[in-house]
Design an enzyme around this catalytic site. Structure first.
Site, PDB file in Angstrom:
ATOM      1  N   GLY A   1       0.848  -1.182   0.000  1.00 55.27           N
ATOM      2  CA  GLY A   1       0.000   0.000   0.000  1.00 55.27           C
ATOM      3  C   GLY A   1       0.882   1.229   0.000  1.00 55.27           C
ATOM      4  O   GLY A   1       1.878   1.277  -0.721  1.00 55.27           O
TER       5      GLY A   1
ATOM      6  N   GLU B   1       8.932  -6.471 -10.989  1.00 52.14           N
ATOM      7  CA  GLU B   1       7.695  -7.195 -10.701  1.00 52.14           C
ATOM      8  C   GLU B   1       7.920  -8.704 -10.825  1.00 52.14           C
ATOM      9  O   GLU B   1       8.666  -9.175 -11.686  1.00 52.14           O
ATOM     10  CB  GLU B   1       6.595  -6.768 -11.676  1.00 52.14           C
ATOM     11  CG  GLU B   1       6.262  -5.283 -11.631  1.00 52.14           C
ATOM     12  CD  GLU B   1       5.544  -4.853 -10.367  1.00 52.14           C
ATOM     13  OE1 GLU B   1       5.609  -5.561  -9.350  1.00 52.14           O
ATOM     14  OE2 GLU B   1       4.909  -3.784 -10.396  1.00 52.14           O
TER      15      GLU B   1
ATOM     16  N   HIS C   1       8.741  -2.926  -7.269  1.00 58.55           N
ATOM     17  CA  HIS C   1       8.056  -2.586  -8.528  1.00 58.55           C
ATOM     18  C   HIS C   1       8.998  -1.924  -9.535  1.00 58.55           C
ATOM     19  O   HIS C   1       8.575  -1.058 -10.311  1.00 58.55           O
ATOM     20  CB  HIS C   1       6.868  -1.640  -8.277  1.00 58.55           C
ATOM     21  CG  HIS C   1       5.867  -2.122  -7.279  1.00 58.55           C
ATOM     22  ND1 HIS C   1       5.029  -3.182  -7.522  1.00 58.55           N
ATOM     23  CD2 HIS C   1       5.565  -1.673  -6.033  1.00 58.55           C
ATOM     24  CE1 HIS C   1       4.243  -3.370  -6.471  1.00 58.55           C
ATOM     25  NE2 HIS C   1       4.560  -2.479  -5.556  1.00 58.55           N
TER      26      HIS C   1
ATOM     27  N   SER D   1       5.695  -5.329  -1.482  1.00 61.82           N
ATOM     28  CA  SER D   1       5.653  -3.910  -1.828  1.00 61.82           C
ATOM     29  C   SER D   1       6.088  -3.076  -0.621  1.00 61.82           C
ATOM     30  O   SER D   1       7.227  -3.171  -0.188  1.00 61.82           O
ATOM     31  CB  SER D   1       4.257  -3.541  -2.335  1.00 61.82           C
ATOM     32  OG  SER D   1       4.217  -2.239  -2.876  1.00 61.82           O
ATOM     33  N   ALA D   2       5.207  -2.253  -0.063  1.00 62.90           N
ATOM     34  CA  ALA D   2       5.573  -1.451   1.108  1.00 62.90           C
ATOM     35  C   ALA D   2       6.067  -2.321   2.255  1.00 62.90           C
ATOM     36  O   ALA D   2       6.954  -1.921   3.016  1.00 62.90           O
ATOM     37  CB  ALA D   2       4.378  -0.614   1.563  1.00 62.90           C
TER      38      ALA D   2
END
Length: 234
Positions: free
Chosen positions: A91, A195, A160, A123-124
């Site tokens: 997020g 990715e 990413h 991700s985060a």
């Protein structure tokens, strides 16, 4: 011994949410069936913590583990301390780190992972495992008290990662942004995760998962490349 799985993102190509990660997670958590995962939903901005928890519970049901969000307790560290595994979702990285500071969970997580509790994040959730969040791709929509993160992986992570510029895009490329970071922070190392990739970390060894190489950038954008399935000391 640290045992971590740091994943670039929750989706890859046309797969649904976290689907491409499930084989990695089944291997990573093969000895933890029936155990408890403490989940940190703080990075979720466009959904409630309840919704985020439910989504992760549904998608990862095949792991046969109990997944409980830390917001279920008044003192979030209580759930972390009782858990066998720690997971942090993706997020907005600024929202995530701010809530980690406000709920006083950083030191609790750091100590557990340093003592062998498995940690996985995407991700985060991968970003905050690093030294700081200064190489996140996110907008600073809120203000954490510091950019310093868990430092379990003592370098920078850029999830990413996409090389070059998209057609019609006239802003900076990811390489240009990371170059700016390294000009200001010349002693840092940045690990760029395209990715569909992940770093599986055991103590000071990291193994590249996925179909694409992971890139390491250092001063003056010197490049080292780590191919899929390779293992290196970080």
């Amino acid at each position: 011994m640290k045992n971590m799985l740091l994943m670039s993102g929750s989706k890859y190509k046309n797969t649904e949410y976290l689907i491409h990660c499930i084989p990695w997670l089944k291997t990573f958590l093969s000895d933890y069936k029936g155990k408890k995962i403490a989940f940190l939903p703080y990075a979720g901005v466009r959904r409630s913590y309840d919704e985020y928890e439910q989504t992760v519970q549904n998608v990862l049901s095949d792991l046969d583990m109990e997944i409980i969000s830390v917001h279920r307790a008044t003192k979030h560290t209580d759930i972390i301390e009782q858990a066998d595994v720690i997971a942090i979702g993706g997020g907005n990285t600024f929202c995530l780190l701010k809530q980690m500071y406000e709920n006083n969970v950083l030191e609790c997580i750091r100590q557990k992972v340093e003592n062998g509790t498995p940690y996985f994040g995407w991700s985060a959730g991968a970003n905050v495992a690093g030294n700081s969040i200064m190489t996140t791709n996110d907008m600073p929509i809120t203000y954490p008290p510091s950019f310093q993160a868990l430092n379990l992986f003592p370098h920078q992570i850029n999830p990413h990662f996409i090389s070059g510029k998209m057609q019609g895009h006239n802003g900076e490329s990811r390489e240009e942004r990371l170059s700016e970071f390294l000009i200001v922070n010349p002693n840092s190392l940045v690990y760029a995760l395209p990715e569909g990739t992940a770093l599986q970390i055991q103590d000071t060894q990291a193994t590249v998962l996925g179909e694409t190489a992971i890139l390491q950038f250092s001063k003056d954008m010197q490049l080292n490349t780590f191919e899929p399935q390779s293992t290196f000391t970080y």
